[in-house]
Design an enzyme around this catalytic site. Structure first.
Site, short mmCIF file in Angstrom:
data_model
loop_
_atom_site.label_atom_id
_atom_site.label_comp_id
_atom_site.label_asym_id
_atom_site.label_seq_id
_atom_site.Cartn_x
_atom_site.Cartn_y
_atom_site.Cartn_z
N CYS A 93 0.87 -1.18 0.00
CA CYS A 93 0.00 0.00 0.00
C CYS A 93 0.91 1.24 0.00
CB CYS A 93 -0.85 0.00 1.26
SG CYS A 93 0.17 0.04 2.75
N HIS A 113 5.62 -4.89 8.67
CA HIS A 113 5.67 -6.27 9.15
C HIS A 113 5.95 -7.24 8.01
CE1 HIS A 113 3.30 -5.24 13.06
NE2 HIS A 113 4.60 -5.11 13.20
N CYS A 157 2.38 6.03 8.79
CA CYS A 157 1.54 6.24 7.61
C CYS A 157 0.63 7.45 7.85
CB CYS A 157 0.68 5.00 7.36
SG CYS A 157 -0.50 5.25 6.02
N HIS A 172 -0.88 -4.57 19.45
CA HIS A 172 -0.42 -4.27 18.10
C HIS A 172 0.22 -2.87 18.13
CE1 HIS A 172 -0.43 -3.14 13.87
NE2 HIS A 172 -0.43 -4.44 13.61
N GLU A 184 0.28 -0.40 16.20
CA GLU A 184 -0.57 0.74 15.81
C GLU A 184 -1.51 1.12 16.95
OE1 GLU A 184 -2.79 0.51 12.07
OE2 GLU A 184 -4.16 1.99 12.90
N THR A 230 -6.40 0.85 11.67
CA THR A 230 -6.66 0.98 10.23
C THR A 230 -6.73 -0.36 9.50
OG1 THR A 230 -4.30 1.14 9.82
CG2 THR A 230 -5.50 3.22 10.06
N SER A 237 -1.30 -7.57 10.73
CA SER A 237 -2.73 -7.59 11.05
C SER A 237 -3.58 -7.68 9.78
CB SER A 237 -3.07 -6.33 11.85
OG SER A 237 -4.45 -6.20 12.00
N SER A 240 1.93 -5.34 3.45
CA SER A 240 3.38 -5.23 3.66
C SER A 240 4.17 -6.31 2.91
CB SER A 240 3.69 -5.26 5.16
OG SER A 240 2.93 -6.25 5.81
#
Ligand code: SF4
Length: 316
Positions: A17, A46, A101, A129, A131, A170, A229, A273
């Site tokens: 992405c 990751h 990001c 996690h 994030e 996200t 994730s 990723s």
């Protein structure tokens, strides 16, 4: 020996992405600008293959800032970091570049804005996690309550149910998150949240492509890492959309060929990723064993691109 025929469905979009692409570029450009070693707090994205490649070029991966020397640049991973991390780097007068990001940063800003308006936050995410840790760490301890499941909604105890807002990780499952958001609205009618969840375009698009692909496939593989994730969600989405065998593989060597015995159709996708080179490796492994016909299952076209931070756009 003739190879058995196999229709290989390829999901689109899949793989990298814009946030991952930018984060990797940031490490590469930092190495060019400042030379090795450049420190990176947490895996930049990751994926072991990506991390190993950057390590070979001189990146040093650590889990915490205290493992970095003061006099070398440090980069924060795409997942985002608690506010205390850049604050500590600034205090030590380190050069640091934030590869969070922009779509995660947007959630950080949202959380801060709600807190400034006197609202307590609920975060829908996965405990531990990076994030989730980073987003919860935008506000003081105890200000953000974590909810992982619909069942958690029943037990969460906010200070004032009239003064609540929510944000989300996200990379969640779009469908699971809808159920959690519905439960939050049912229990806390005054809760404020984003129009849509904070699930990003890349997560949403990859899940939609898998939903379209999975019912056509005897089996499906997601190229991605076990700690990714969004990759793990793709496996779940594939299984729920009707594919009996949906598995995560990091590389072609992970494929369990015995489990695939007798299949005539196969679906392949990749988490945000996972680099295309690994997807091609998996496709080639199928081409070695089967007479493959590739068919694309395309549900969206992506043309998102994020700029790298100004400090790296300037010449050294
Ligand atoms: S998955 Fe979404 S939020 Fe995460 S890095 Fe990619 S674009 Fe950004």
């Amino acid at each position: 020996m003739t190879k058995p025929p196999l229709t290989l469905y390829l999901a689109a979009p899949r793989g990298f992405c814009a946030g991952v692409d930018r984060a990797i570029k940031i490490v590469e450009m930092a190495l060019e600008k400042w030379g090795a070693p450049v420190y990176v707090r947490h895996e930049i994205v990751h994926n072991k293959f990506v991390v190993d490649g950057l390590r070979d070029k001189g990146a040093v991966f650590v889990e915490e800032l205290h493992e970095c020397p003061d006099d070398r640049p440090v980069i924060f991973s795409a997942h985002g970091v608690p506010k205390a991390v850049p604050a500590a780097a600034a205090k030590r007068e380190m050069i640091y570049v934030d590869a969070t990001c922009p779509l995660v940063s947007k959630v950080h800003i949202e959380a801060q804005r709600h807190a400034d308006n006197g609202l307590q936050m609920i975060m829908i995410g996965h405990e531990g996690h990076p994030e989730t840790v980073g987003t919860m760490g935008q506000l003081p301890d105890g200000e953000v309550l974590l909810v992982e499941t619909v069942a958690d909604v029943a037990t969460v105890t906010p200070r004032d149910p009239q003064k609540l807002a929510f944000v989300t990780q996200t990379t969640l499952s779009v469908d699971d998150t809808k159920d959690i958001v519905a439960a939050l609205h049912a229990r806390f009618p005054a809760i404020i949240g984003p129009h849509k969840e904070d699930i990003c375009y890349a997560t949403t698009n990859r899940q939609e492509a898998v939903k379209a692909m999975a019912p056509k496939c005897d089996a499906m593989l997601v190229v991605g890492a076990p700690n990714s994730s969004n990759s793990r969600r793709l496996v779940e989405v594939g299984a729920r959309a009707g594919c009996d065998y949906a598995q995560l593989v990091q590389r072609a060597t992970d494929i369990d060929w015995r489990a695939l015995d007798g299949i005539t159709s196969m679906g392949i996708t990749a988490g945000a990723s996972a680099p295309e080179v690994l997807i091609n490796e998996v496709i080639d492994a199928f081409k070695n064993r089967y007479d493959v016909t590739v068919e694309m299952v395309e549900t969206a076209v992506e043309n998102v691109e994020f700029k790298v931070p100004r400090v790296l756009r300037e010449t050294a």
